[in-house]
Write a protein that holds these residues in place. Structure first.
Motif, short mmCIF file in Angstrom:
data_model
loop_
_atom_site.label_atom_id
_atom_site.label_comp_id
_atom_site.label_asym_id
_atom_site.label_seq_id
_atom_site.Cartn_x
_atom_site.Cartn_y
_atom_site.Cartn_z
N ASN A 78 20.71 22.20 23.25
CA ASN A 78 21.46 21.42 23.10
C ASN A 78 23.17 21.42 22.83
OD1 ASN A 78 22.13 18.26 22.92
ND2 ASN A 78 21.94 18.40 20.75
N GLU A 79 23.86 21.13 23.94
CA GLU A 79 25.26 21.49 23.77
C GLU A 79 25.60 23.00 23.45
OE1 GLU A 79 27.39 18.78 21.57
OE2 GLU A 79 26.57 17.12 22.64
N GLY A 80 24.64 23.84 24.01
CA GLY A 80 24.68 25.23 23.98
C GLY A 80 24.37 25.77 22.63
N ALA A 81 23.68 24.81 21.71
CA ALA A 81 23.28 25.51 20.46
C ALA A 81 21.69 25.19 20.45
CB ALA A 81 23.93 24.81 19.34
N PRO A 82 20.94 26.06 19.71
CA PRO A 82 19.64 25.78 19.25
C PRO A 82 19.23 24.35 18.82
CG PRO A 82 20.29 28.03 18.65
CD PRO A 82 21.39 27.28 18.85
N LEU A 83 18.26 23.83 19.45
CA LEU A 83 17.68 22.66 18.86
C LEU A 83 16.20 23.03 18.79
CD1 LEU A 83 17.78 19.54 18.03
CD2 LEU A 83 17.12 19.13 20.39
N LEU A 84 15.86 22.60 17.37
CA LEU A 84 14.43 22.92 16.73
C LEU A 84 13.83 21.83 16.54
CD1 LEU A 84 15.34 25.87 14.52
CD2 LEU A 84 14.94 25.96 16.89
N GLU A 85 12.34 21.65 17.00
CA GLU A 85 11.64 20.43 16.70
C GLU A 85 10.26 20.80 16.46
OE1 GLU A 85 14.16 17.13 19.36
OE2 GLU A 85 12.21 17.97 20.27
N CYS A 86 9.93 19.65 15.74
CA CYS A 86 8.26 19.93 15.35
C CYS A 86 7.73 18.49 15.44
CB CYS A 86 7.99 20.66 14.05
SG CYS A 86 6.12 20.92 14.05
N TRP A 87 6.78 18.19 16.08
CA TRP A 87 6.14 16.98 15.86
C TRP A 87 4.62 16.89 15.02
CZ3 TRP A 87 1.11 15.73 17.51
CH2 TRP A 87 0.79 14.33 17.34
N ASP A 88 4.29 16.22 14.54
CA ASP A 88 3.04 16.23 13.70
C ASP A 88 2.61 14.72 13.74
OD1 ASP A 88 3.40 15.02 10.75
OD2 ASP A 88 4.68 16.33 10.99
N PRO A 89 1.34 14.44 13.88
CA PRO A 89 0.78 13.20 13.63
C PRO A 89 1.06 12.40 12.29
CG PRO A 89 -1.15 14.92 13.47
CD PRO A 89 0.43 15.43 13.75
N SER A 90 1.15 12.84 11.40
CA SER A 90 1.48 12.18 9.98
C SER A 90 2.79 11.42 10.08
CB SER A 90 1.49 13.26 8.92
OG SER A 90 1.86 12.44 7.56
N PRO A 91 2.53 10.19 9.66
CA PRO A 91 3.79 9.33 9.44
C PRO A 91 4.70 9.56 8.39
CG PRO A 91 1.89 8.08 8.83
CD PRO A 91 1.24 9.40 9.22
N GLU A 92 3.95 10.28 7.34
CA GLU A 92 4.77 10.59 6.34
C GLU A 92 5.95 11.49 6.23
OE1 GLU A 92 3.61 12.71 1.72
OE2 GLU A 92 2.01 11.38 2.78
N LEU A 93 7.06 11.04 5.73
CA LEU A 93 8.46 12.01 5.97
C LEU A 93 8.41 13.06 4.86
CD1 LEU A 93 10.89 9.14 6.51
CD2 LEU A 93 9.68 10.56 8.11
N PRO A 94 8.85 14.23 5.31
CA PRO A 94 9.06 15.28 4.19
C PRO A 94 10.10 14.73 2.97
CG PRO A 94 10.13 16.17 6.35
CD PRO A 94 9.35 14.64 6.41
N THR A 95 9.73 15.12 2.00
CA THR A 95 10.68 14.75 0.93
C THR A 95 11.22 16.22 0.27
OG1 THR A 95 8.83 14.71 -0.39
CG2 THR A 95 9.54 12.56 0.57
#
Length: 138
Positions: A78-95
């Protein structure tokens, strides 16, 4: 056991996706995915190392949230820099947990914040689960 499904959109498109089972061994595979992609895209050792660490923390959270379910990883530019993503099925957000210097757990979001240029979560476009992402510095 992981069922590997590696997806690359087309030659010359800087994006790699991987669908894995959310188990502890997935964290090592996530680091290798990032190393593979960023090495092929010509990034230096420091960016690769920092990005692999950040992806491992993101995936560790996904494993905790969605144990034994499928998760999807994405490494792109993304704009020349690494974009890291992970999808998981849980709606619970990390805290973010209180930070204790000697703690073995609970430091993932602090590490992500320390190394990423920007990070966050967003709902999946399907409405199922969430995507945790980090934009790394170039």
């Amino acid at each position: 056991m992981n069922d590997l499904d590696l997806f690359t959109p087309a030659p010359g498109i800087p994006e790699v996706r991987l669908t894995l089972l959310a188990v502890p061994s997935t964290v090592a595979l996530a680091r290798e995915l990032v190393r593979y992609a960023l090495t092929n895209w010509g990034f230096d050792r420091e960016v690769i190392s920092d990005s692999a660490l950040v992806m491992s923390e993101i995936v560790t959270n996904a494993v905790a949230a969605a144990r034994d379910q499928q998760i999807r990883l994405r490494c792109a530019l993304n704009e020349g820099a690494p974009l890291l993503e992970c999808w998981d099925p849980s709606p619970e957000l990390p805290t973010r947990c209180p930070e204790y210097l000697m703690a073995e757990n609970g430091r993932g979001l602090a590490l992500i914040s320390a190394y990423a240029k920007e990070a966050g979560t967003r709902p999946s476009s399907t409405g199922e689960g969430k995507i945790v992402w980090a934009q790394m510095p170039a």
